[in-house]
Design an enzyme around this catalytic site. Structure first.
Site, PDB file in Angstrom:
ATOM      1  N   SER A  68       0.981  -1.095   0.056  1.00  0.00           N
ATOM      2  CA  SER A  68       0.028   0.098  -0.014  1.00  0.00           C
ATOM      3  C   SER A  68       0.947   1.382  -0.043  1.00  0.00           C
ATOM      4  O   SER A  68       2.122   1.263   0.451  1.00  0.00           O
ATOM      5  CB  SER A  68      -0.865  -0.059   1.279  1.00  0.00           C
ATOM      6  OG  SER A  68      -1.605   1.137   1.347  1.00  0.00           O
ATOM      7  N   TYR A  81      -1.238  -1.070  10.486  1.00  0.00           N
ATOM      8  CA  TYR A  81      -1.311  -1.071   9.008  1.00  0.00           C
ATOM      9  C   TYR A  81      -0.237  -0.809   8.178  1.00  0.00           C
ATOM     10  O   TYR A  81       0.374  -1.451   7.525  1.00  0.00           O
ATOM     11  CB  TYR A  81      -2.693  -0.257   8.416  1.00  0.00           C
ATOM     12  CG  TYR A  81      -3.020  -0.485   7.070  1.00  0.00           C
ATOM     13  CD1 TYR A  81      -3.496  -1.655   6.599  1.00  0.00           C
ATOM     14  CD2 TYR A  81      -2.380   0.420   6.226  1.00  0.00           C
ATOM     15  CE1 TYR A  81      -4.086  -2.092   5.346  1.00  0.00           C
ATOM     16  CE2 TYR A  81      -2.774  -0.033   4.599  1.00  0.00           C
ATOM     17  CZ  TYR A  81      -3.486  -1.100   4.229  1.00  0.00           C
ATOM     18  OH  TYR A  81      -3.992  -1.349   3.130  1.00  0.00           O
TER      19      TYR A  81
END
Length: 177
Positions: A68, A81
């Site tokens: 990401s 995350y």
């Protein structure tokens, strides 16, 4: 490996994971539990996918991790995350080094804002224009990049790399007005 019902694997795409990036809680115990979930699901599980290595075709094998852009930039309350997705970048180049003798390539894709909502009409024109490309990304944008990386005829000289697909957003330099 007979459980998979295949004799060989050419491509492994690691795209599963916890997608909600926020760890909003005042409780350290709750945040620690969320942290462990991100690390276990978004980082440890991709490592454990090495279980398919005995089936990978030498010289044609390709592992593609979906990380990401949050591996490169963050918002508040996204520590778990961001750490897990950044860890995938380290895993990518470490696996590329380890698997080089077997001629198995390992790369990572870092999507930015990709509309998976099913309701693209909810995205405002301003949100589309925030992307240098003029629109929020689609799953097809990422799929095309993954297909390129999976094809040894097109990307056989590429390994240990990460590819940002975010409409240019991570390259923006924005100051408060």
């Amino acid at each position: 490996m007979q459980q998979l019902g295949v004799k060989s694997v050419n491509v492994l795409v690691n795209n599963a994971g916890i997608s909600n990036p926020y760890m909003q809680s005042d409780s350290l115990a709750e945040r620690a539990a969320l942290w462990q979930g991100y690390i276990a699901t978004n980082l440890t599980a991709p490592f454990l996918l090495e279980a398919v290595l005995p089936l990978m075709v030498q010289g044609e094998g390709s592992i593609i991790h979906v990380s990401s852009t949050r591996a490169l930039q963050s918002e508040r309350h996204s520590e778990g995350y961001a750490a897990a997705k950044a860890g995938l970048l380290g895993l990518t180049h470490a696996q590329a080094a380890s698997l080089a003798p077997k001629h198995i390539r390992v790369n990572a894709v870092l999507p930015g804002w990709i509309d998976t909502s099913g309701t693209p009409e909810d995205i405002t024109q301003e949100q589309h224009e925030w992307q240098w490309t003029g629109s929020v990304g689609s799953p097809a944008d990422i799929a095309e990049l993954v297909l390129f990386l999976a094809d040894p005829a097109k990307s056989g000289f590429i390994t240990g790399q990460h590819f940002v697909a975010d409409g240019g957003v991570t390259k923006r330099m924005t100051y408060p007005e």
